[in-house]
Scaffold this motif. Structure first.
Motif, short mmCIF file in Angstrom:
data_model
loop_
_atom_site.label_atom_id
_atom_site.label_comp_id
_atom_site.label_asym_id
_atom_site.label_seq_id
_atom_site.Cartn_x
_atom_site.Cartn_y
_atom_site.Cartn_z
N GLU A 152 0.84 -1.19 0.00
CA GLU A 152 0.00 0.00 0.00
C GLU A 152 0.88 1.24 0.00
O GLU A 152 1.84 1.31 0.73
CB GLU A 152 -0.86 0.03 1.27
CG GLU A 152 -2.32 -0.15 1.02
CD GLU A 152 -3.11 -0.06 2.30
OE1 GLU A 152 -2.98 0.98 2.98
OE2 GLU A 152 -3.82 -1.01 2.62
N ASN A 154 0.40 5.13 0.73
CA ASN A 154 -0.51 6.17 1.20
C ASN A 154 0.18 7.53 1.10
O ASN A 154 1.38 7.65 1.34
CB ASN A 154 -0.90 5.94 2.66
CG ASN A 154 -1.68 4.65 2.83
OD1 ASN A 154 -2.42 4.25 1.94
ND2 ASN A 154 -1.50 4.00 3.97
N GLN A 155 -0.62 8.53 0.81
CA GLN A 155 -0.09 9.88 0.75
C GLN A 155 -0.86 10.72 1.76
O GLN A 155 -2.07 10.80 1.72
CB GLN A 155 -0.26 10.47 -0.65
CG GLN A 155 0.30 11.86 -0.77
CD GLN A 155 0.12 12.41 -2.18
OE1 GLN A 155 -0.51 11.79 -3.02
NE2 GLN A 155 0.65 13.59 -2.40
N LEU A 171 -5.92 11.80 4.98
CA LEU A 171 -5.39 10.59 4.35
C LEU A 171 -6.18 10.35 3.06
O LEU A 171 -7.38 10.17 3.07
CB LEU A 171 -5.54 9.39 5.29
CG LEU A 171 -5.11 8.04 4.75
CD1 LEU A 171 -3.64 8.07 4.39
CD2 LEU A 171 -5.39 6.95 5.75
N ARG A 173 -6.85 7.93 -0.14
CA ARG A 173 -6.65 6.54 -0.58
C ARG A 173 -6.99 6.40 -2.02
O ARG A 173 -7.79 6.96 -2.60
CB ARG A 173 -7.51 5.59 0.24
CG ARG A 173 -7.02 5.51 1.65
CD ARG A 173 -7.68 4.34 2.34
NE ARG A 173 -7.19 4.35 3.70
CZ ARG A 173 -6.72 3.31 4.29
NH1 ARG A 173 -6.69 2.17 3.70
NH2 ARG A 173 -6.32 3.38 5.51
#
Length: 173
Positions: A152, A154-155, A171, A173
């Motif tokens: 995964e 995530n940014q 967050l 997604r």
């Protein structure tokens, strides 16, 4: 002597060796002593009213309550002001003492004291930069997994704007 001045009004020239007779000296001494012990005319500097004070007057008594309770914020401000003032005086005295000491120091003594310290600081900086460069070298890492793997990415954006920033982490997604 000026030609228009009559001779009777011309003062006698000053004679530094002129002497008084005994009678003249005694009279002059008595005059000086009398002037020294003569009472000086005094001006009054105060006045005392000797009239008796009445026990009570025609005005009714007024209550005079005593409200001298200091609020907490004022006492705190006063204590803080005293503390800040004492701190500033202490720092100022320390700076003054340091400057007085530095004024008596020669260049040779400054170099003898500071050059070893500068050398140690330079060596410590060199060692620190070498360690940082060694840690910054990228090593290739291989991960070997047995089984299903889920990767995964995530940014997270954390905008912080303004003088007093409030973070709102989001967050995506």
């Amino acid at each position: 002597m000026h030609p228009t001045t009559p001779s009777e009004s011309t003062p006698d020239p000053f004679n530094p060796y002129a002497r008084m007779s005994d009678e003249e000296a005694n009279a002059e001494a008595r005059r000086i002593i009398a002037d020294a012990y003569r009472p000086v005319a005094q001006m009054p500097t105060r006045y005392r009213d000797t009239d008796p004070v009445p026990a009570y007057g025609t005005a009714p008594p007024t209550p005079q309550p005593d409200h001298r309770i200091v609020p907490a914020w004022a006492a705190g401000t006063a204590v803080a002001g005293i503390g800040v003032g004492a701190t500033c005086i202490g720092i100022g005295c320390g700076i003054w003492l340091a400057c007085q000491g530095f004024a008596a120091v020669t260049l040779t003594s400054v170099l003898f004291v500071t050059l070893p310290i500068a050398a140690v600081a330079a060596v410590a900086t060199a060692i620190g930069s070498a360690l940082r460069a060694f840690k910054a070298t990228r090593t290739e890492t291989h991960h070997h997994y047995a089984g299903p793997v889920r990767q995964e990415t995530n940014q997270i954006t954390a905008p912080a704007y303004g003088l007093i920033a409030r973070n709102r982490n989001e967050l995506h997604r």
